[in-house]
Scaffold this motif. Structure first.
Motif, PDB file in Angstrom:
ATOM      1  N   PHE A 111       0.840  -1.198   0.000  1.00  0.00           N
ATOM      2  CA  PHE A 111       0.000   0.000   0.000  1.00  0.00           C
ATOM      3  C   PHE A 111       0.871   1.241   0.000  1.00  0.00           C
ATOM      4  O   PHE A 111       1.921   1.267   0.644  1.00  0.00           O
ATOM      5  CB  PHE A 111      -0.905   0.048   1.246  1.00  0.00           C
ATOM      6  CG  PHE A 111      -1.993  -0.984   1.225  1.00  0.00           C
ATOM      7  CD1 PHE A 111      -3.215  -0.703   0.625  1.00  0.00           C
ATOM      8  CD2 PHE A 111      -1.793  -2.219   1.799  1.00  0.00           C
ATOM      9  CE1 PHE A 111      -4.205  -1.658   0.595  1.00  0.00           C
ATOM     10  CE2 PHE A 111      -2.778  -3.177   1.781  1.00  0.00           C
ATOM     11  CZ  PHE A 111      -3.989  -2.899   1.176  1.00  0.00           C
ATOM     12  N   VAL A 112       0.413   2.274  -0.697  1.00  0.00           N
ATOM     13  CA  VAL A 112       1.035   3.593  -0.656  1.00  0.00           C
ATOM     14  C   VAL A 112       0.004   4.551  -0.063  1.00  0.00           C
ATOM     15  O   VAL A 112      -1.124   4.637  -0.557  1.00  0.00           O
ATOM     16  CB  VAL A 112       1.471   4.068  -2.059  1.00  0.00           C
ATOM     17  CG1 VAL A 112       1.996   5.499  -2.005  1.00  0.00           C
ATOM     18  CG2 VAL A 112       2.524   3.121  -2.637  1.00  0.00           C
ATOM     19  N   VAL A 113       0.384   5.213   1.012  1.00  0.00           N
ATOM     20  CA  VAL A 113      -0.491   6.173   1.686  1.00  0.00           C
ATOM     21  C   VAL A 113       0.021   7.568   1.342  1.00  0.00           C
ATOM     22  O   VAL A 113       1.210   7.853   1.499  1.00  0.00           O
ATOM     23  CB  VAL A 113      -0.477   5.937   3.215  1.00  0.00           C
ATOM     24  CG1 VAL A 113      -1.298   6.992   3.928  1.00  0.00           C
ATOM     25  CG2 VAL A 113      -0.978   4.537   3.546  1.00  0.00           C
ATOM     26  N   VAL A 114      -0.873   8.420   0.867  1.00  0.00           N
ATOM     27  CA  VAL A 114      -0.491   9.777   0.482  1.00  0.00           C
ATOM     28  C   VAL A 114      -0.866  10.731   1.608  1.00  0.00           C
ATOM     29  O   VAL A 114      -2.023  10.824   1.996  1.00  0.00           O
ATOM     30  CB  VAL A 114      -1.177  10.185  -0.840  1.00  0.00           C
ATOM     31  CG1 VAL A 114      -0.809  11.616  -1.226  1.00  0.00           C
ATOM     32  CG2 VAL A 114      -0.793   9.213  -1.951  1.00  0.00           C
ATOM     33  N   GLY A 115       0.137  11.406   2.145  1.00  0.00           N
ATOM     34  CA  GLY A 115      -0.060  12.349   3.241  1.00  0.00           C
ATOM     35  C   GLY A 115       0.295  11.717   4.574  1.00  0.00           C
ATOM     36  O   GLY A 115       0.236  10.502   4.750  1.00  0.00           O
ATOM     37  N   SER A 116       0.714  12.572   5.506  1.00  0.00           N
ATOM     38  CA  SER A 116       1.175  12.065   6.807  1.00  0.00           C
ATOM     39  C   SER A 116       0.385  12.645   7.968  1.00  0.00           C
ATOM     40  O   SER A 116       0.905  12.781   9.069  1.00  0.00           O
ATOM     41  CB  SER A 116       2.661  12.377   6.985  1.00  0.00           C
ATOM     42  OG  SER A 116       2.865  13.784   7.079  1.00  0.00           O
ATOM     43  N   GLY A 117      -0.871  12.961   7.741  1.00  0.00           N
ATOM     44  CA  GLY A 117      -1.726  13.441   8.820  1.00  0.00           C
ATOM     45  C   GLY A 117      -2.186  12.288   9.694  1.00  0.00           C
ATOM     46  O   GLY A 117      -1.822  11.126   9.491  1.00  0.00           O
ATOM     47  N   LYS A 164       4.407  15.451   0.812  1.00  0.00           N
ATOM     48  CA  LYS A 164       4.992  16.503  -0.019  1.00  0.00           C
ATOM     49  C   LYS A 164       5.818  17.506   0.781  1.00  0.00           C
ATOM     50  O   LYS A 164       6.682  18.171   0.228  1.00  0.00           O
ATOM     51  CB  LYS A 164       3.914  17.229  -0.814  1.00  0.00           C
ATOM     52  CG  LYS A 164       2.954  18.043   0.037  1.00  0.00           C
ATOM     53  CD  LYS A 164       1.889  18.708  -0.807  1.00  0.00           C
ATOM     54  CE  LYS A 164       0.911  19.458   0.093  1.00  0.00           C
ATOM     55  NZ  LYS A 164      -0.157  20.068  -0.674  1.00  0.00           N
ATOM     56  N   MET A 165       5.526  17.629   2.077  1.00  0.00           N
ATOM     57  CA  MET A 165       6.249  18.586   2.911  1.00  0.00           C
ATOM     58  C   MET A 165       7.531  17.933   3.454  1.00  0.00           C
ATOM     59  O   MET A 165       7.678  16.721   3.423  1.00  0.00           O
ATOM     60  CB  MET A 165       5.369  19.030   4.083  1.00  0.00           C
ATOM     61  CG  MET A 165       4.028  19.612   3.687  1.00  0.00           C
ATOM     62  SD  MET A 165       4.167  21.228   2.936  1.00  0.00           S
ATOM     63  CE  MET A 165       4.602  22.198   4.353  1.00  0.00           C
ATOM     64  N   ASP A 166       8.421  18.763   3.992  1.00  0.00           N
ATOM     65  CA  ASP A 166       9.629  18.218   4.614  1.00  0.00           C
ATOM     66  C   ASP A 166       9.414  17.886   6.085  1.00  0.00           C
ATOM     67  O   ASP A 166      10.351  17.487   6.775  1.00  0.00           O
ATOM     68  CB  ASP A 166      10.814  19.174   4.441  1.00  0.00           C
ATOM     69  CG  ASP A 166      10.556  20.558   5.034  1.00  0.00           C
ATOM     70  OD1 ASP A 166       9.409  20.830   5.444  1.00  0.00           O
ATOM     71  OD2 ASP A 166      11.500  21.362   5.082  1.00  0.00           O
TER      72      ASP A 166
END
Length: 170
Positions: A10-16, A38-40
């Motif tokens: 699985f690929v999860v987009v975003g780290s919230g 996308k953020m550092d």
């Protein structure tokens, strides 16, 4: 697959918060998960908001002797969100799923070693509304020594203050 250095289930987009919970759940099932951000820094809007959870009928309320129920949580959500045509994420079906699954999510996170606790006093925003809770339904992560994260400590969304304290203690 050939021609790739790595592969994931699985690929999860975003780290919230939601993304991290999904990734943690998939890992608990033995899946290989990649989180793309996308953020550092990690944390998404959860990091910006302070990361508190509003969960009706949560186990911390029960342990503190505070009465609550899924029905009260549903009544509160209905009172404060109602049937807004411009809020498709707040349909009665989604609200019901949130109230039903929220406590189960907390149980899962605790089993994974996430240390959570009830905020001592954090009233619902509209605690006078039907189903509102004056002591509050807020759950938050326990404070920990950020140095335990090693090099990852610089990748967290910066908090409101560098003090090791909860917002209500400041």
């Amino acid at each position: 697959m050939q021609g790739f250095d790595e592969s994931y289930d699985f690929v999860v987009v975003g780290s919230g918060g939601g993304s991290m919970c999904a990734a943690l759940y998939l890992r608990s099932l033995g899946k290989r998960v990649l989180i793309l951000e996308k953020m550092d820094i990690v944390g998404g809007t959860t990091g910006r908001s302070g990361g508190v959870l509003w969960i009706p009928a949560n186990p911390f309320m029960a342990a503190a002797g505070i009465a609550d129920s899924p029905e009260q949580g549903r009544a509160y959500l209905e009172a404060v969100t109602g049937s807004q045509p411009d809020a498709p994420a707040a349909t009665p079906e989604r609200r019901d799923m949130f109230v039903t699954e929220g406590p189960r999510m907390l149980d899962f996170l605790i089993r994974q070693g996430i240390e959570l606790a009830r905020a001592d006093y954090w009233p619902d925003y509209y605690d006078e509304a039907p189903g509102g809770s004056e002591p509050g339904r807020t759950v938050r992560a326990k404070l920990f020594d950020i140095k335990e994260l090693g090099t990852w400590q610089d990748k967290l969304f910066p908090g409101f203050t560098e003090l090791p304290a909860y917002m209500d203690e400041m």
